[in-house]
Design an enzyme around this catalytic site. Structure first.
Site, mmCIF file in Angstrom:
data_model
loop_
_atom_site.group_PDB
_atom_site.id
_atom_site.type_symbol
_atom_site.label_atom_id
_atom_site.label_comp_id
_atom_site.label_asym_id
_atom_site.label_seq_id
_atom_site.Cartn_x
_atom_site.Cartn_y
_atom_site.Cartn_z
ATOM 1 N N GLU A 1 2.423 19.245 5.209
ATOM 2 C CA GLU A 1 0.950 19.322 4.476
ATOM 3 C C GLU A 1 0.844 19.813 2.826
ATOM 4 O O GLU A 1 1.598 21.313 2.896
ATOM 5 C CB GLU A 1 0.308 20.034 5.080
ATOM 6 C CG GLU A 1 -1.017 19.097 5.214
ATOM 7 C CD GLU A 1 -1.733 19.259 6.142
ATOM 8 O OE1 GLU A 1 -2.698 18.827 6.455
ATOM 9 O OE2 GLU A 1 -2.208 21.162 6.734
ATOM 10 N N LYS B 1 0.718 11.401 -0.988
ATOM 11 C CA LYS B 1 1.611 12.212 -0.400
ATOM 12 C C LYS B 1 3.269 11.288 -0.589
ATOM 13 O O LYS B 1 3.979 11.873 -0.712
ATOM 14 C CB LYS B 1 1.511 11.755 0.977
ATOM 15 C CG LYS B 1 0.452 12.643 1.355
ATOM 16 C CD LYS B 1 -0.034 12.434 3.046
ATOM 17 C CE LYS B 1 -0.164 13.524 3.676
ATOM 18 N NZ LYS B 1 -2.053 12.756 2.802
ATOM 19 N N LEU C 1 1.377 -1.409 -0.173
ATOM 20 C CA LEU C 1 0.045 -0.449 -0.306
ATOM 21 C C LEU C 1 0.502 1.172 0.255
ATOM 22 O O LEU C 1 1.679 1.219 0.779
ATOM 23 C CB LEU C 1 -1.741 -0.092 1.199
ATOM 24 C CG LEU C 1 -2.121 -0.418 1.011
ATOM 25 C CD1 LEU C 1 -1.636 -2.131 0.688
ATOM 26 C CD2 LEU C 1 -3.080 -0.384 2.547
#
Length: 336
Positions: free
Chosen positions: A257, A131, A127
């Protein structure tokens, strides 16, 4: 597909791992063995209460950390399929504790690869995360390294009947630490913290994530990175869906972020193919006959300069659709 197989799930007590186990047991009741590999004994105990041994004799719980190569190798003895879901994934935590993230997400990935090579495993699906595309935070960088390791592992399998592939998707609706459970909790205070009013994210449900891994297990030739076609949401729409009467407190973007997430960058597009349900980023080092692969998957090359960005998506969840998804997948008793 999984009936008669022996499967190991790393991070098997996490949000994804638990849903994979639940769905796999429902769809494939004749799984020979399903091993839950994780390091949290309490979560394993709690999960084992849902699957009593007399009703699920094919289920095993194995305490271990992907950082521990010897322990992982022991767990993989006799295993056919590995689903690698273990990771440290909180962006601020990774920024503050970089080596911990590196040891789990990169060195742990290498341990999974070595265990698969040494133990006769035939299929590994890892997985990833949005990002990992053009990463600006350590978590994304470690997952990009992990992706590269799994794709490149196909180059060293030799004559083994073994394939490694990767699935990459966006924020999982309702997963631990994600925005919707956070907003549902903050709703009680009357104030929702918002990082940036322009922020967008991709959205996928746990069940869709499980289906994607099952697709990769059955269809991958080895070396593909699968990307789903999924909707985006706006953070302000999530706030409106969860708590329209709450005050919004704009707190600023957190370290590491992005305003918008990407799953396929413009550079990735040079090796990206549209396969209908999914996009596929093919390996840079060709592992199979590309023409045969394209014919098999009915694939066609994406246009030059293509990128898949949550802020430029053409598919968006409305406020009402978000409320329906919250009620269906996160909080059945949810009310505005």
């Amino acid at each position: 597909m999984l009936n008669g197989k022996r499967i190991l799930v790393t991070g098997g007590t996490g949000s994804y791992g638990k849903r994979f186990v639940e769905n796999a047991l429902k769809k494939y009741p004749d799984i020979k063995r399903l091993v839950i590999y994780s390091r949290d004994e309490l979560k394993q105990f709690e999960m084992s209460q849902l699957y009593p041994r007399d009703k699920y004799p094919n289920l095993r719980f194995f305490i271990g950390d992907v950082r521990d190569g010897a322990r992982l190798k022991r767990a993989c003895e006799g295993i056919d399929i590995i689903v690698h879901a273990a990771a440290l994934k909180q962006v601020p935590v990774a920024e503050y504790n970089p080596m911990e993230c590196i040891q789990t997400n990169i060195l742990g990935a290498e341990n999974v690869i070595n265990a698969a090579l040494d133990c006769g495993v035939s299929n590994v699906v890892a997985l990833s995360t949005d990002k990992a595309a053009a990463p600006i935070n350590l978590y994304g960088a470690t997952k990009l390294c992990s992706d590269k390791l799994f794709v490149a592992a196909n180059n060293i399998k030799g004559s083994r009947n073994l394939k490694f592939s990767v699935v990459r998707y966006g924020n999982v609706l309702g997963s631990r630490g994600s925005v919707i459970p956070f907003f549902l909790d903050k709703k009680k205070t009357g104030v929702l913290p918002i990082t940036d009013k322009k922020m967008t994210r991709f959205n996928i449900t746990l069940d869709e994530g499980v289906d994607m891994v099952l697709y990769a297990i059955e269809n991958a030739w080895g070396g593909e990175l699968f990307v789903p076609k999924i909707p985006s949401y706006r953070i302000l729409d999530v706030a409106e869906a969860v708590a329209p009467n709450c005050k919004l407190d704009f707190v600023g973007v957190r370290p590491g972020e992005k305003i918008h997430e990407e799953m396929i960058t413009e550079t990735d597009s040079l090796n990206t193919y549209d396969c209908g349900r999914y996009y596929v980023i093919a390996p840079m080092v060709q592992l199979w006959n590309m023409q045969q692969w394209m014919e098999h998957f009915k694939a066609h090359k994406v246009p030059e300069g293509f990128r898949y960005n949550s802020g430029e998506n053409t598919d968006w969840l409305t406020v009402e659709q978000l409320r329906q998804q919250i009620k269906l997948h996160v909080a059945p008793d949810f009310q505005v």
